[in-house]
Design a protein around this motif. Structure first.
Motif, mmCIF file in Angstrom:
data_model
loop_
_atom_site.group_PDB
_atom_site.id
_atom_site.type_symbol
_atom_site.label_atom_id
_atom_site.label_comp_id
_atom_site.label_asym_id
_atom_site.label_seq_id
_atom_site.Cartn_x
_atom_site.Cartn_y
_atom_site.Cartn_z
ATOM 1 N N VAL A 180 20.323 41.380 -19.843
ATOM 2 C CA VAL A 180 19.901 40.230 -20.638
ATOM 3 C C VAL A 180 19.328 40.716 -21.968
ATOM 4 O O VAL A 180 18.560 41.668 -22.012
ATOM 5 N N ASN A 223 16.709 40.444 -24.412
ATOM 6 C CA ASN A 223 15.360 39.889 -24.377
ATOM 7 C C ASN A 223 14.779 39.596 -25.755
ATOM 8 O O ASN A 223 13.590 39.422 -25.904
ATOM 9 N N GLU A 255 15.522 34.906 -20.381
ATOM 10 C CA GLU A 255 16.441 34.998 -19.247
ATOM 11 C C GLU A 255 17.002 33.634 -18.843
ATOM 12 O O GLU A 255 17.807 33.549 -17.914
#
Length: 103
Positions: free
Chosen positions: A2, A4, A75
Motif C-alpha cells: 500500500v 502510505n 489503506e
C-alpha cells in the motif's frame, strides 16, 4: 504494498445550511478523490453517506463546530463515502466545511 503517502491536491470551502447538500456536487471533477479531511467551522453539521438517504437536523452523524471528519487512512479507499456524503446544518447556525482532498 500500500502506498502510505497521501497527496492532498485540493482545498474547498462549502457553506452548509438547512438544505442537505451532496459533497460530490462541490468537488472538482476528478474521480480519483479517494481521501478527504473535513474541518467543520461556525456551526454543527450532520452527515450521512448512504446514497438514498439524506441527513436532517436530528438524523445522521453529528459533528460539532471545530470538529473534523477524517477519511485519510491510506489503506482505505473512501471514494464511495466521498461521492455519497451529504451534509446539513444541525443547529440554528449555518456551518462551513473546509475540505482537503487527496488521492
Amino acid at each position: 504494498m500500500v502506498n502510505n503517502v497521501l497527496n492532498f491536491r485540493e482545498f474547498i470551502s462549502i457553506a452548509v445550511d438547512g438544505t442537505a447538500i451532496r459533497l460530490a456536487d462541490y468537488l472538482p471533477s476528478d474521480s480519483r478523490w479517494s481521501h478527504a479531511y473535513i474541518g467543520v467551522k461556525s456551526g454543527s453539521v450532520r452527515w450521512l453517506s448512504i446514497s438514498d438517504q439524506e441527513p436532517t437536523a436530528s438524523k445522521g452523524n453529528y459533528v460539532n463546530p471545530g470538529g473534523s471528519i477524517d477519511w485519510t487512512n491510506p489503506e482505505i479507499d473512501y471514494r464511495g463515502v466521498i461521492m455519497n456524503a451529504k451534509f446539513v446544518k444541525a443547529g440554528t447556525t449555518s456551518a462551513e466545511l473546509e475540505v482537503n482532498l487527496a488521492w
